[in-house]
Design a protein around this motif. Sequence first.
Motif, short mmCIF file in Angstrom:
data_model
loop_
_atom_site.label_atom_id
_atom_site.label_comp_id
_atom_site.label_asym_id
_atom_site.label_seq_id
_atom_site.Cartn_x
_atom_site.Cartn_y
_atom_site.Cartn_z
N ILE A 160 20.88 14.88 -21.01
CA ILE A 160 20.97 15.11 -19.56
C ILE A 160 21.58 13.92 -18.84
CG2 ILE A 160 19.61 15.46 -17.46
CD1 ILE A 160 17.75 17.25 -19.13
N ILE A 179 20.88 20.52 -13.48
CA ILE A 179 20.45 20.68 -14.87
C ILE A 179 18.94 20.79 -14.90
CG2 ILE A 179 20.54 19.72 -17.20
CD1 ILE A 179 22.95 18.06 -16.35
N SER A 181 15.72 20.78 -17.52
CA SER A 181 15.30 20.51 -18.89
C SER A 181 14.46 21.68 -19.40
CB SER A 181 14.49 19.22 -18.95
OG SER A 181 13.30 19.35 -18.19
#
Length: 490
Positions: free
Chosen positions: A295, A312, A314
Motif C-alpha cells: 500500500i 486503497i 486493506s
Amino acid sequence: MVRLRSSTILASLGIISGLVFPLHAETVFDHRENILGTSFDMVVHGAKKEMATKAIEAAVLEIKRLQLVFSPAWKNSELAELNARQMVISEDMQLVLKACEYWQERTMGNLSCQLGDIKAMWADAVKSGNLPDKAELDELLEKISRTPMEISEGAVDVQGVKLDPTALSKGYILDSALKVAQFYVPEATGIKLDIGGDALYWGGAMAKPAWTIGIANPFDTADNAGFMATLALSGKAVASSGHRTRTFSVGGQNYSQIIDPKTGWPVENAPAATVVANDAMTADALATALSVMPIGEGLQLINSLAGVEALIASSDGQQFSSADWHKFLAANHVSNEVAWKNDFRFKVNFDIPDKDEGNYKRPYVGIWVTDTKRELVRSLLLLGTGKEWMEETYVWWRRYGRKVKAVVDGVTRPTRMPGKYNITWDGRDDYGKPVNEGDYILHIEVAREHGGHTYRQIPISMKNEAFSLTQAAEGELGDVAVYFGENIKR
C-alpha cells in the motif's frame, strides 16, 4: 431506454443553474447485459433523443469492434492471432501494448500484459480442481522475465509468451467508445459510460456540474452494500480492483482473480483500490497494480502522477487515500459507520425463486423501510432501471418513487437472476442521519414484467432488543429471514 423531461419553466427554455441546453434536449438512458461479459449503462444529457440514441448505438458498435481486437476468449480476435504468430498489429493494439510497457516499468513490475499462459494454467486448475504445478509456474515466470515484449515498426513477435492486456484494454475500450459517442452529440452537456463498474463521467449530470459517484465497499458482500466514499466528478474515469466477490475456486478454496506477476499466484489478502484518472485506461492499469503493490509503495506512485488519485482499502478494511483524494469528495459525503447502538446489525436474507417459464423475465425488486405512518425512511434496495421498473413495482413507484430524486448517479443495480441475496441497513435514513429507536415497517416488493407481483409489509421493532423472524416463500418472493442483533454472520 427511458426519457426524462424536466417539468420546470426554466428547463423548458433550456436554462438551468447557468447551464445552457439545446431546446428539446432530453436525457436518454440505456442499460444492456453481456457487453464485454458484464453490464453496460450509458446516459446522455442535453442532446436530442434521436442523436443521443445514435451516440449510444455507435458506442456499443465501437465496443464490439474493439472486443474483436482484444478478447482473450475469442479464437478469431486479433489478440488470439497475435499469440499464435508474428504479425503486424492494429493501431489499437499498438497503443495498448505500448501502455503496457510503460505501466509495467512505472509499477516496478507489478503490472504485466504477458500473463496469458499463467492465467490459462489457473483456468485449467479451476476445471480440474487441482492447483497448478509450482515448478511449471516458476519456469513460465523465468521465460517471461527473459522475453521482453518488443514492438518494432508495428510488428510484434510474442516469442512463445502469450499476451493478455485485459488490465488495460477495458479502459481503452471505454475511452474509445466515449470519443465515438461525443462525435454524434457535440451539444451534449453530460455523458456517463459504465461497463461493469468501471466508468467515464464527462460533463455533468442533469442540471448539476458534476456526477455524484458512490464507491462501493469492496469487503461488504451485501447486495445493497454501502459506499466507502461519495465523489463528485466531471471529465474523469473511475476503475476499481480487488473486490472480494471477484474470485475463482480451486478445490473448494477461493482465490483472488488478481495474479501477482512476480509469483504467478493469486494475490493473498489483496487490498482493494479505486482510482480516479483523466482516462479510463490509466485508471484501469493503476487499479490493477495497486491491488498487487504494497500500500505504501502504491500511494507513493499515485502521488507522483498528475491528475490521478486513489483510495486503497486493506484486507482488514482500513482505508488509505492519496494526497488530494479529498478534493473529489462530494459535498454531501456522509459516514458509512453503522448507527445502531450496542454494535447491533440489521440484515435481511431473501430468495428470488426460479420460475419454470419459457419467456422468463428477471424480476424488479424494491425493498424499503417506512415509519408506522408509511413515511419513507430508507430505500434499501432498488433493482431495475427504466420505465418498466417504475410501472411494475407500482407500490414503491406510486407512493415514493415519483417523489424521490436519485442521490447517486454512478452506482447502478440492475435486475438479478434467481438466487439467494442479502441486504443490510446501517440505521440511517436516506439523508445519512441516524434514525430514532422505535417501530418501523420493512417493505418488500417483487414484480416481473408481464408476470406476477408480490408485496409484503413486515413490522420491525428497532430498539435495544435483538430479534429474528422468518416468512415462507410466496408468489414472486422466496423465503425471507430478518435478523437484528450482535455479530450477525448468517
